[in-house]
Design a protein around this motif. Structure first.
Motif, PDB file in Angstrom:
ATOM      1  N   PHE A  59       1.064  -1.286   0.021  1.00  0.00           N
ATOM      2  CA  PHE A  59       0.129   0.009   0.122  1.00  0.00           C
ATOM      3  C   PHE A  59       0.833   1.116   0.060  1.00  0.00           C
ATOM      4  O   PHE A  59       0.362   2.103  -0.392  1.00  0.00           O
ATOM      5  CB  PHE A  59      -1.061  -0.056   1.285  1.00  0.00           C
ATOM      6  CG  PHE A  59      -2.278  -0.604   1.102  1.00  0.00           C
ATOM      7  CD1 PHE A  59      -3.042  -0.128   0.401  1.00  0.00           C
ATOM      8  CD2 PHE A  59      -2.544  -1.932   1.506  1.00  0.00           C
ATOM      9  CE1 PHE A  59      -4.705  -0.531  -0.078  1.00  0.00           C
ATOM     10  CE2 PHE A  59      -3.639  -2.752   1.057  1.00  0.00           C
ATOM     11  CZ  PHE A  59      -4.524  -2.002   0.456  1.00  0.00           C
ATOM     12  N   HIS A  72      -2.688   4.056  -3.554  1.00  0.00           N
ATOM     13  CA  HIS A  72      -4.087   2.924  -3.581  1.00  0.00           C
ATOM     14  C   HIS A  72      -5.084   4.002  -2.804  1.00  0.00           C
ATOM     15  O   HIS A  72      -4.780   4.216  -1.651  1.00  0.00           O
ATOM     16  CB  HIS A  72      -3.818   1.774  -2.835  1.00  0.00           C
ATOM     17  CG  HIS A  72      -2.868   0.702  -3.686  1.00  0.00           C
ATOM     18  ND1 HIS A  72      -3.478  -0.046  -4.649  1.00  0.00           N
ATOM     19  CD2 HIS A  72      -1.598   0.641  -3.501  1.00  0.00           C
ATOM     20  CE1 HIS A  72      -2.310  -0.849  -5.092  1.00  0.00           C
ATOM     21  NE2 HIS A  72      -1.222  -0.342  -4.264  1.00  0.00           N
ATOM     22  N   VAL A  73      -6.098   4.359  -3.661  1.00  0.00           N
ATOM     23  CA  VAL A  73      -7.034   4.994  -3.041  1.00  0.00           C
ATOM     24  C   VAL A  73      -8.306   4.102  -3.182  1.00  0.00           C
ATOM     25  O   VAL A  73      -9.141   4.403  -4.086  1.00  0.00           O
ATOM     26  CB  VAL A  73      -7.172   6.335  -3.627  1.00  0.00           C
ATOM     27  CG1 VAL A  73      -8.338   7.481  -2.822  1.00  0.00           C
ATOM     28  CG2 VAL A  73      -5.965   7.176  -3.809  1.00  0.00           C
ATOM     29  N   CYS A  74      -8.742   3.350  -2.474  1.00  0.00           N
ATOM     30  CA  CYS A  74      -9.745   2.296  -2.745  1.00  0.00           C
ATOM     31  C   CYS A  74     -11.307   2.895  -2.950  1.00  0.00           C
ATOM     32  O   CYS A  74     -11.810   2.467  -3.942  1.00  0.00           O
ATOM     33  CB  CYS A  74      -9.938   1.250  -1.435  1.00  0.00           C
ATOM     34  SG  CYS A  74      -8.198   0.564  -1.028  1.00  0.00           S
ATOM     35  N   CYS A 117     -11.434   3.686  -6.707  1.00  0.00           N
ATOM     36  CA  CYS A 117     -10.593   2.823  -7.539  1.00  0.00           C
ATOM     37  C   CYS A 117     -11.941   2.017  -8.376  1.00  0.00           C
ATOM     38  O   CYS A 117     -12.878   1.681  -7.524  1.00  0.00           O
ATOM     39  CB  CYS A 117      -9.912   1.958  -6.551  1.00  0.00           C
ATOM     40  SG  CYS A 117      -9.017   0.629  -7.696  1.00  0.00           S
ATOM     41  N   SER A 140     -11.528  -0.857  -8.817  1.00  0.00           N
ATOM     42  CA  SER A 140     -11.616  -2.269  -8.483  1.00  0.00           C
ATOM     43  C   SER A 140     -12.314  -2.500  -6.912  1.00  0.00           C
ATOM     44  O   SER A 140     -12.021  -3.474  -6.455  1.00  0.00           O
ATOM     45  CB  SER A 140     -10.417  -3.148  -8.683  1.00  0.00           C
ATOM     46  OG  SER A 140      -9.896  -3.357  -9.894  1.00  0.00           O
ATOM     47  N   ASN A 141     -12.646  -1.181  -6.431  1.00  0.00           N
ATOM     48  CA  ASN A 141     -13.324  -1.269  -5.001  1.00  0.00           C
ATOM     49  C   ASN A 141     -14.178  -2.561  -4.811  1.00  0.00           C
ATOM     50  O   ASN A 141     -15.163  -2.272  -5.529  1.00  0.00           O
ATOM     51  CB  ASN A 141     -13.729   0.004  -4.873  1.00  0.00           C
ATOM     52  CG  ASN A 141     -14.183   0.315  -3.275  1.00  0.00           C
ATOM     53  OD1 ASN A 141     -13.629  -0.438  -2.422  1.00  0.00           O
ATOM     54  ND2 ASN A 141     -14.980   1.417  -2.624  1.00  0.00           N
ATOM     55  N   CYS A 147     -11.010  -6.471  -5.255  1.00  0.00           N
ATOM     56  CA  CYS A 147      -9.731  -6.213  -5.458  1.00  0.00           C
ATOM     57  C   CYS A 147      -9.051  -7.401  -4.463  1.00  0.00           C
ATOM     58  O   CYS A 147      -9.399  -7.185  -3.146  1.00  0.00           O
ATOM     59  CB  CYS A 147      -9.439  -5.035  -5.025  1.00  0.00           C
ATOM     60  SG  CYS A 147      -7.436  -4.757  -4.676  1.00  0.00           S
ATOM     61  N   LEU A 197      -5.887  -7.313  -2.964  1.00  0.00           N
ATOM     62  CA  LEU A 197      -4.945  -6.648  -2.211  1.00  0.00           C
ATOM     63  C   LEU A 197      -6.027  -5.872  -1.115  1.00  0.00           C
ATOM     64  O   LEU A 197      -5.476  -5.953   0.117  1.00  0.00           O
ATOM     65  CB  LEU A 197      -4.208  -5.331  -3.056  1.00  0.00           C
ATOM     66  CG  LEU A 197      -3.358  -4.540  -2.179  1.00  0.00           C
ATOM     67  CD1 LEU A 197      -2.285  -5.387  -1.289  1.00  0.00           C
ATOM     68  CD2 LEU A 197      -2.667  -3.514  -2.799  1.00  0.00           C
ATOM     69  N   GLN A 198      -6.981  -5.304  -1.477  1.00  0.00           N
ATOM     70  CA  GLN A 198      -7.894  -4.702  -0.648  1.00  0.00           C
ATOM     71  C   GLN A 198      -8.480  -6.034   0.336  1.00  0.00           C
ATOM     72  O   GLN A 198      -8.464  -5.831   1.583  1.00  0.00           O
ATOM     73  CB  GLN A 198      -9.005  -4.217  -1.286  1.00  0.00           C
ATOM     74  CG  GLN A 198     -10.066  -3.317  -0.680  1.00  0.00           C
ATOM     75  CD  GLN A 198     -11.289  -3.014  -1.371  1.00  0.00           C
ATOM     76  OE1 GLN A 198     -11.710  -3.744  -2.533  1.00  0.00           O
ATOM     77  NE2 GLN A 198     -11.885  -1.558  -0.981  1.00  0.00           N
ATOM     78  N   ARG A 216      -1.615   1.231  -9.382  1.00  0.00           N
ATOM     79  CA  ARG A 216      -2.098   0.254  -8.686  1.00  0.00           C
ATOM     80  C   ARG A 216      -1.336  -1.157  -8.608  1.00  0.00           C
ATOM     81  O   ARG A 216      -1.901  -2.370  -8.219  1.00  0.00           O
ATOM     82  CB  ARG A 216      -3.721  -0.090  -9.000  1.00  0.00           C
ATOM     83  CG  ARG A 216      -4.483   1.151  -9.226  1.00  0.00           C
ATOM     84  CD  ARG A 216      -5.017   1.655  -7.585  1.00  0.00           C
ATOM     85  NE  ARG A 216      -6.327   2.800  -7.881  1.00  0.00           N
ATOM     86  CZ  ARG A 216      -5.902   3.912  -7.446  1.00  0.00           C
ATOM     87  NH1 ARG A 216      -5.005   4.565  -7.045  1.00  0.00           N
ATOM     88  NH2 ARG A 216      -7.152   4.667  -7.855  1.00  0.00           N
ATOM     89  N   THR A 225      -5.478  -6.568  -8.864  1.00  0.00           N
ATOM     90  CA  THR A 225      -5.937  -5.305  -8.542  1.00  0.00           C
ATOM     91  C   THR A 225      -6.518  -4.369  -9.352  1.00  0.00           C
ATOM     92  O   THR A 225      -7.035  -4.708 -10.538  1.00  0.00           O
ATOM     93  CB  THR A 225      -4.661  -4.526  -7.996  1.00  0.00           C
ATOM     94  OG1 THR A 225      -3.967  -4.176  -9.036  1.00  0.00           O
ATOM     95  CG2 THR A 225      -3.655  -5.372  -6.865  1.00  0.00           C
ATOM     96  N   GLY A 226      -6.649  -3.180  -9.125  1.00  0.00           N
ATOM     97  CA  GLY A 226      -7.147  -2.158 -10.315  1.00  0.00           C
ATOM     98  C   GLY A 226      -6.120  -1.605 -10.962  1.00  0.00           C
ATOM     99  O   GLY A 226      -6.204  -0.694 -11.839  1.00  0.00           O
TER     100      GLY A 226
END
Ligand code: SF4
Ligand code: SF4
Ligand code: SF4
Ligand code: FES
Lengths: 242, 189
Positions: free
Chosen positions: A101, A106-108, A111, A113-114, A117, A119-120, A155, A212-213
């Motif tokens: 991160f 990364h700004v979920c 994003c 992919s929020n 994702c 990673l999230q 990302r 990820t995104g």
């Protein structure tokens, strides 16, 4: 990728987190854990692609060994005693996720992919509520030149799934990796804009396997990029030598 | 760091709570208000002594629970953060802006000069180039998450964290339990 099964594979017995299990000797620790629903976090590993062993999220402890082992790249052996969820491992996993991160941006909340994702999701399951290391705040490029897809290096976690799927499954080898350390980046062709690539077939496989995104479809807005990897095990199986 | 439980055990009184928003959109406070009728039950247990939601102008000397929304982006945010840390026994970082820097921190990849140019030259038609300096706090070079400037006890990620998540965590705190934020929320939730 499961190693091609030779007719005479032996079965070994091992112990994971106190459970006695048996497995084929050509299996990796992560494969056995997946079969038995023992959760092991992973990012670079993807069933259907060759091994990479780069993210180190899948590290496990082995009795009698000081060093840790990557579950995705270690074969099982007779009598192994493995621990997958010790305090030390949990601490390392949190640190790895935090470093990912902190490295890029990364700004979920905004994003594409929020909510979809890896990673999230890993941050949540590994117990990361905040990032304890300082963010780097380095700017990375976004390449939107491809008419269907976009790469946002902010990302990217450098798992190389895109590189492997494009080379091994699609056979195009559009993606590769350049640079070292924080300059490391995935590239299309010889670091040319993706839209000008002469090798890309626009199949979209890289987008679907990207955790990820970083690789997404054009025209997606916040949270809309849902990936579909059902093609991968099917194609991977067909590509195995018979 | 003292826990809320100790304070409630010693003196059976309402828990005092202070809140403020720094560089945030107030969405986390709105999410708190989304507790709807549960706010009534909560009001039996807590006393909001300082907040944009109430009238008090001064942070009391000693507060049980401080809740800060928003990133630390300017001198005033920094002062507020330090003040809350000084006066609150337990400090909560509420929402992604406070926890990660989130959208406000997106300016960090540009030099501050470029940010000013964008805001006061390129994007204005009326009196371009007039950068306000009087009565506005100076921007910090980098937008920081709250825990980068003061120690934080509990993190509630989410943009905004859902009302249910805020409720669960507050209820755990009031019951003297250690909350598990990852069980109810995540970055970007
Ligand atoms: S790629 Fe994943 S972790 Fe990164 S901003 Fe997007 S949703 Fe968040
Ligand atoms: S779209 Fe297909 S061919 Fe093009 S880069 Fe991605 S995987 Fe390779
Ligand atoms: S673009 Fe996606 S798949 Fe490729 S290395 Fe980065 S994170 Fe992995
Ligand atoms: S999953 Fe094993 S190293 Fe990445």
């Amino acid at each position: 990728m499961p190693v091609a099964t030779s007719p005479a594979v032996r079965v070994v017995t091992l112990n994971i987190d106190g459970q006695d299990l048996s497995a084929r000797e050509d299996e990796t620790i992560i494969e056995v854990c997946r079969e038995h629903r023992i959760p092991i976090p992973s990012l670079c590993h993807l069933d259907g692609l060759t091994l990479w062993g780069g993210c180190r999220l899948c590290l496990v402890e082995m009795a009698g060994q000081e060093r840790l082992f990557a579950a995705c790249s270690t074969r099982v052996a007779e009598g192994m005693h493995i621990l997958t969820n010790t305090e030390r491992l949990r601490r390392y996993r949190r640190t790895i996720v935090e470093l990912l991160f902190a490295e890029r941006n990364h700004v979920c909340a905004v994003c594409v992919s929020n909510g979809h994702c890896e990673l999230q999701a890993l941050a949540q399951t590994c117990g990361v509520t905040h990032v304890t290391v300082p963010y780097r705040h380095q700017r990375y490029d976004v390449d939107s030149s491809h008419e269907m897809f976009r790469v946002d290096h902010n990302r990217c976690i450098l798992c190389t799934r895109c590189v492997r799927v494009c080379d091994q499954i699609e056979g195009a080898h559009t993606w590769d990796v350049k640079g070292r350390g924080s300059d490391c980046q995935v590239i299309t062709d010889l670091a040319q804009p993706w839209g000008e690539s002469s090798t890309c077939t626009s199949c979209g496989k890289c987008v679907q396997v990207c955790p990820t995104g970083a690789l997404v479809e054009q025209g997606t807005s916040v949270g809309e990029m849902v990936k579909d990897r059902r093609f991968l095990p099917i194609l991977a199986r067909r590509r195995q030598p018979r | 760091m003292s826990t809320l439980q100790q304070s409630t055990d010693a003196t059976p009184r309402k828990l005092t709570v202070a809140t403020a928003w720094l560089d945030g959109c107030s969405g986390c406070h709105m999410s708190f208000l989304d507790l709807d009728e549960r706010l009534l039950a909560l009001a039996e247990l807590i006393d909001v002594v300082y907040s944009p939601l109430v009238d008090a102008k001064q942070l009391p000397e000693q507060v049980d629970l401080g809740i800060l929304e928003g990133a630390v982006s300017n001198e005033n945010d920094l002062q507020q953060a330090r003040l809350f840390r000084q006066h609150c026994k337990v400090l909560i970082s509420l929402g992604d802006c406070a926890v990660t820097g989130n959208v406000p921190a997106m300016r960090n990849t540009f030099p501050l000069k470029a940010v000013f140019e964008r805001a006061y030259y390129e994007n204005v038609t009326q009196r371009p180039g007039v950068i306000p300096t009087i009565e506005v706090p100076a921007l910090l070079t980098y937008v920081q998450p709250l825990h980068a400037v003061v120690p934080v006890d509990i993190f509630i990620p989410g943009c905004p964290p859902r009302a249910d998540a805020i409720y669960t965590i507050l209820a755990d705190l009031l019951a003297g339990k250690t909350p598990d934020p990852n069980a109810v929320t995540r970055f970007g939730a």
